[in-house]
Design a protein around this motif. Structure first.
Motif, PDB file in Angstrom:
ATOM      1  N   THR A   1       0.829  -1.203   0.000  1.00 48.67           N
ATOM      2  CA  THR A   1       0.000   0.000   0.000  1.00 48.67           C
ATOM      3  C   THR A   1       0.863   1.252   0.000  1.00 48.67           C
ATOM      4  N   LYS A   2       0.214   2.404  -0.173  1.00 47.62           N
ATOM      5  CA  LYS A   2       0.937   3.674  -0.094  1.00 47.62           C
ATOM      6  C   LYS A   2       1.574   3.834   1.283  1.00 47.62           C
ATOM      7  N   ALA A   3       0.882   3.402   2.311  1.00 46.22           N
ATOM      8  CA  ALA A   3       1.426   3.491   3.671  1.00 46.22           C
ATOM      9  C   ALA A   3       2.678   2.629   3.804  1.00 46.22           C
ATOM     10  N   ASP A   4       2.679   1.451   3.168  1.00 46.34           N
ATOM     11  CA  ASP A   4       3.859   0.584   3.189  1.00 46.34           C
ATOM     12  C   ASP A   4       5.031   1.252   2.480  1.00 46.34           C
ATOM     13  N   LEU A   5       4.749   1.887   1.347  1.00 48.99           N
ATOM     14  CA  LEU A   5       5.805   2.599   0.624  1.00 48.99           C
ATOM     15  C   LEU A   5       6.375   3.727   1.474  1.00 48.99           C
TER      16      LEU A   5
ATOM     17  N   LEU B   1       6.512  12.527  -0.430  1.00 48.21           N
ATOM     18  CA  LEU B   1       7.292  11.964  -1.524  1.00 48.21           C
ATOM     19  C   LEU B   1       6.476  10.947  -2.328  1.00 48.21           C
ATOM     20  N   VAL B   2       5.808  10.035  -1.649  1.00 51.54           N
ATOM     21  CA  VAL B   2       4.993   9.017  -2.328  1.00 51.54           C
ATOM     22  C   VAL B   2       3.842   9.674  -3.082  1.00 51.54           C
ATOM     23  N   ASN B   3       3.129  10.591  -2.435  1.00 42.73           N
ATOM     24  CA  ASN B   3       1.991  11.245  -3.081  1.00 42.73           C
ATOM     25  C   ASN B   3       2.419  12.082  -4.277  1.00 42.73           C
ATOM     26  N   THR B   4       3.532  12.795  -4.164  1.00 41.05           N
ATOM     27  CA  THR B   4       4.029  13.605  -5.275  1.00 41.05           C
ATOM     28  C   THR B   4       4.414  12.731  -6.455  1.00 41.05           C
ATOM     29  N   PHE B   5       5.071  11.609  -6.188  1.00 44.48           N
ATOM     30  CA  PHE B   5       5.465  10.678  -7.238  1.00 44.48           C
ATOM     31  C   PHE B   5       4.242  10.146  -7.979  1.00 44.48           C
TER      32      PHE B   5
ATOM     33  N   MET C   1      10.687   5.866   4.963  1.00 44.03           N
ATOM     34  CA  MET C   1      11.081   6.370   6.279  1.00 44.03           C
ATOM     35  C   MET C   1      12.271   5.591   6.819  1.00 44.03           C
ATOM     36  N   GLU C   2      12.233   4.272   6.654  1.00 46.48           N
ATOM     37  CA  GLU C   2      13.305   3.414   7.160  1.00 46.48           C
ATOM     38  C   GLU C   2      14.577   3.548   6.338  1.00 46.48           C
ATOM     39  N   ARG C   3      14.448   3.484   5.017  1.00 47.39           N
ATOM     40  CA  ARG C   3      15.628   3.482   4.140  1.00 47.39           C
ATOM     41  C   ARG C   3      16.314   4.835   4.043  1.00 47.39           C
ATOM     42  N   LEU C   4      15.516   5.916   4.012  1.00 46.63           N
ATOM     43  CA  LEU C   4      16.079   7.245   3.814  1.00 46.63           C
ATOM     44  C   LEU C   4      16.098   8.084   5.085  1.00 46.63           C
ATOM     45  N   GLU C   5      15.644   7.481   6.175  1.00 48.81           N
ATOM     46  CA  GLU C   5      15.572   8.168   7.461  1.00 48.81           C
ATOM     47  C   GLU C   5      14.802   9.479   7.341  1.00 48.81           C
ATOM     48  N   LEU C   6      13.624   9.389   6.734  1.00 47.06           N
ATOM     49  CA  LEU C   6      12.734  10.532   6.586  1.00 47.06           C
ATOM     50  C   LEU C   6      11.661  10.491   7.660  1.00 47.06           C
ATOM     51  N   GLY C   7      11.073  11.654   7.925  1.00 46.99           N
ATOM     52  CA  GLY C   7       9.915  11.697   8.802  1.00 46.99           C
ATOM     53  C   GLY C   7       8.693  11.215   8.044  1.00 46.99           C
ATOM     54  N   LYS C   8       7.639  10.863   8.778  1.00 45.70           N
ATOM     55  CA  LYS C   8       6.419  10.352   8.164  1.00 45.70           C
ATOM     56  C   LYS C   8       5.830  11.354   7.174  1.00 45.70           C
ATOM     57  N   LYS C   9       5.792  12.605   7.554  1.00 44.67           N
ATOM     58  CA  LYS C   9       5.221  13.642   6.714  1.00 44.67           C
ATOM     59  C   LYS C   9       5.982  13.759   5.387  1.00 44.67           C
ATOM     60  N   ASP C  10       7.310  13.742   5.460  1.00 38.35           N
ATOM     61  CA  ASP C  10       8.132  13.845   4.247  1.00 38.35           C
ATOM     62  C   ASP C  10       7.987  12.608   3.360  1.00 38.35           C
ATOM     63  N   ALA C  11       7.945  11.435   3.964  1.00 42.15           N
ATOM     64  CA  ALA C  11       7.794  10.194   3.202  1.00 42.15           C
ATOM     65  C   ALA C  11       6.438  10.158   2.503  1.00 42.15           C
ATOM     66  N   ASP C  12       5.375  10.560   3.214  1.00 39.63           N
ATOM     67  CA  ASP C  12       4.043  10.603   2.611  1.00 39.63           C
ATOM     68  C   ASP C  12       4.002  11.589   1.444  1.00 39.63           C
TER      69      ASP C  12
END
Length: 98
Positions: free
Chosen positions: A8-12, A30-34, A17-28
């Protein structure tokens, strides 16, 4: 055959967040923008090509004569545009050709 799970988008977002050490807001974001970028490109009629992964294209389907499976009655199916995905060579070799 095993039951398949869905990514899911949440999984992505969690994976980013884990791989790039991003915060939840930034990771969300990034996925939504992509994903929004892919949708916008398809809306304007452009294809989307992700080397090694695959490509998305719009295809036009012609109007055709269909059949209602319940009643057997013939119906006219209108023309429509559909999204078509084609696997890239690299992804194909990892998933199918192994």
């Amino acid at each position: 055959m095993e039951a398949m799970e869905t990514l899911t988008k949440a999984d992505l977002s969690r994976h980013l967040m884990e791989r790039l050490e991003l915060g939840k807001k930034d990771a969300d974001l990034l996925v939504n923008t992509f994903l929004e970028s892919i949708v916008e490109s398809l809306k304007t009629g452009e294809g989307v090509e992700l080397r090694g992964f695959g490509s998305f294209r719009l295809r036009d389907r012609r109007a055709r004569q269909g059949r209602n499976p319940r009643s057997g009655e013939s119906i006219q199916v209108p023309p429509k545009r559909v999204v078509y995905f084609k696997l890239g060579k690299e992804l194909r070799s990892k998933l199918i050709d192994e």
